[in-house]
Design an enzyme around this catalytic site. Structure first.
Site, PDB file in Angstrom:
ATOM      1  N   HIS A  23      26.778  12.783 -89.825  1.00 39.94           N
ATOM      2  CA  HIS A  23      27.828  13.768 -89.521  1.00 39.94           C
ATOM      3  C   HIS A  23      28.967  13.197 -88.665  1.00 39.94           C
ATOM      4  O   HIS A  23      29.352  13.733 -87.625  1.00 39.94           O
ATOM      5  CB  HIS A  23      27.280  15.094 -89.001  1.00 39.94           C
ATOM      6  N   TYR A 192      23.331   6.406 -79.391  1.00 37.80           N
ATOM      7  CA  TYR A 192      22.740   7.707 -79.720  1.00 37.80           C
ATOM      8  C   TYR A 192      22.930   8.683 -78.563  1.00 37.80           C
ATOM      9  O   TYR A 192      23.351   9.827 -78.743  1.00 37.80           O
ATOM     10  CB  TYR A 192      21.248   7.531 -80.041  1.00 37.80           C
ATOM     11  N   HIS A 225      13.724   9.597 -84.178  1.00 36.55           N
ATOM     12  CA  HIS A 225      14.525   8.512 -84.753  1.00 36.55           C
ATOM     13  C   HIS A 225      14.187   7.219 -84.018  1.00 36.55           C
ATOM     14  O   HIS A 225      14.011   7.223 -82.795  1.00 36.55           O
ATOM     15  CB  HIS A 225      16.032   8.751 -84.563  1.00 36.55           C
TER      16      HIS A 225
HETATM   17 FE1  FEO Z   1      19.305  16.921 -84.053  1.00 36.95          FE
HETATM   18 FE2  FEO Z   1      17.808  14.193 -85.508  1.00 36.95          FE
HETATM   19  O1  FEO Z   1      18.571  15.893 -85.424  1.00 36.95           O
END
Ligand code: FEO
Length: 395
Positions: A23, A192, A225
């Protein structure tokens, strides 16, 4: 090959090697969507993966247990990189119960419009799986209202959802098996945090307090992740520093330019910052991706923004960057604007307004020149850069 965190607890996620845009966040190193399977009297799946990767996740589950034997699903987070696979998973597994936060139930219902067997859980609620126990920990706005974490008591594993995650595809699953850890990984952890979690520093600090108050001992932290941490203190120490908006003696010059006049000023500022002996970085907004620039913004103490005036306004890339940065709510930074103009000259004032709206510490009224800077103006920009660095960065 199955990946076991502790006996009976497995990683069943997927590696998205080709992800390059999340995104709008440039994910040059790909990512992973981590899902976890706990084998107990109640077989439990924690989170799923993006919709298109469900067959791969199911293949990993099937290597351990037939997917139809899953009893419970825990959904820590509604965002579709973790819940996109739920409809297909629920249809196949037909779970007895799906555990999520109250906002999770509302969010999943709005996303998928299914009458699933939801069970709402709150902070401190426990769920026995047989020999093991899950404890739930709501973490609203880290980073969605529904976000929560799940703690596996006997194994001391925290399934931390997005927190402590990083977008990095790798064949390795653990911090202590990643080649030359933290080489490259620390950058992705920071990127991140900057792009996803920067606005929520106060909540991160509260999370550490909450974990301590609940007496949770953490042997393993398993985010949704990136790598799984067998040494979670490493990531925690970075999060504590970033959450407190600790500023380094580091300045960024962030700009765009039409005919290189604003660029000449940007380079003069860099020279002045360098004269002051601080770390200085130059970022052209059409050459460095905005998600990489905010990564550097995270721990910078001084930000200088340059824009030419175009059609009585900001250069579009500068406006775009300021909009993105404003949403990330940076704190504890000195800032100022500069630019070149031809006749109307609104850009510097518009940037300054945006910096004030962000509640940054605006340390100069703005430096601007008409058309092309002359040697005297370049020298003045260089001197100003040095002065600002000495005043606001050098202790
Ligand atoms: Fe907020 Fe990895 O989604």
């Amino acid at each position: 090959m199955t990946v076991e965190l502790t006996p009976g607890v497995y990683w069943v996620g997927v590696v998205d090697w080709n992800l390059r845009d999340f995104h709008g966040y440039q994910t040059e190193a790909g990512s992973t969507y981590n899902a976890y399977l706990i084998i107990d009297e109640k077989i439990t799946l924690i989170d799923t993966v993006k919709k298109e990767f469900v067959p791969e996740m199911m293949g990993r589950v099937a290597a351990i247990v037939p997917p139809e034997k899953i009893d419970y699903i825990v959904s820590n987070h509604v965002e579709m990189d973790h819940s996109g696979g739920l409809p297909e998973t629920v249809a196949r597994v037909k779970p007895e119960k799906i555990f999520c936060s109250p906002h999770g139930k509302a969010g999943l219902s709005r996303h998928y419009k299914q009458d699933w067997p939801f069970v709402e859980v709150k902070t401190g609620d426990e769920l026995s799986l047989g020999k093991r126990t899950l404890t739930f920990l709501e973490t609203p706005m880290l980073h969605w209202p529904d976000s929560m974490m799940t703690y596996l008591k006997e194994d001391q594993i925290l399934f931390s959802s997005d927190a402590f995650g990083a977008h990095l595809a790798s064949s390795e699953r653990f911090d202590d098996t990643f080649p030359n850890f933290p080489c490259e990984y620390d950058h992705q952890l920071k990127k991140y945090y900057a792009n996803i979690l920067m606005p929520f520093g106060a909540l991160i600090l509260q999370l550490f307090d909450k974990i301590a108050k609940m007496g949770l001992t953490l042997k393993i932290v398993a985010p949704d992740h990136g790598l799984i941490y067998r040494n979670p203190d490493w990531a925690f120490s970075f999060y504590r520093k970033w959450a407190a908006f600790t500023a380094e003696p580091k300045a960024l010059v962030i700009y765009d330019t039409m005919w290189h006049s604003t660029e000449m000023l940007a380079e003069a500022f860099i020279q002045g910052l360098t004269d002051a002996g601080v770390e200085a970085q130059l970022h052209h907004l059409r050459l460095t991706h905005i998600s990489d620039i905010v990564t550097e913004v995270l721990d910078a103490g001084l930000l200088l923004f340059g824009s030419p005036t175009l059609n009585n306004g900001l250069f579009p890339t500068v406006g775009q960057f300021l909009t993105y940065l404003k949403g990330l709510k940076p704190r504890n930074k000195a800032a100022a604007a500069f630019g070149s103009f031809g006749w109307s000259g609104q850009a510097v004032g518009l940037i300054t307004q945006e910096l004030q709206a962000m509640k940054l510490n605006v340390v100069h009224e703005g430096f601007q020149v008409k058309y092309i800077p002359d040697p005297g103006e370049l020298a003045a920009a260089r001197k100003l850069g040095e002065e600002l660095a000495k005043k606001h960065l050098v202790k």
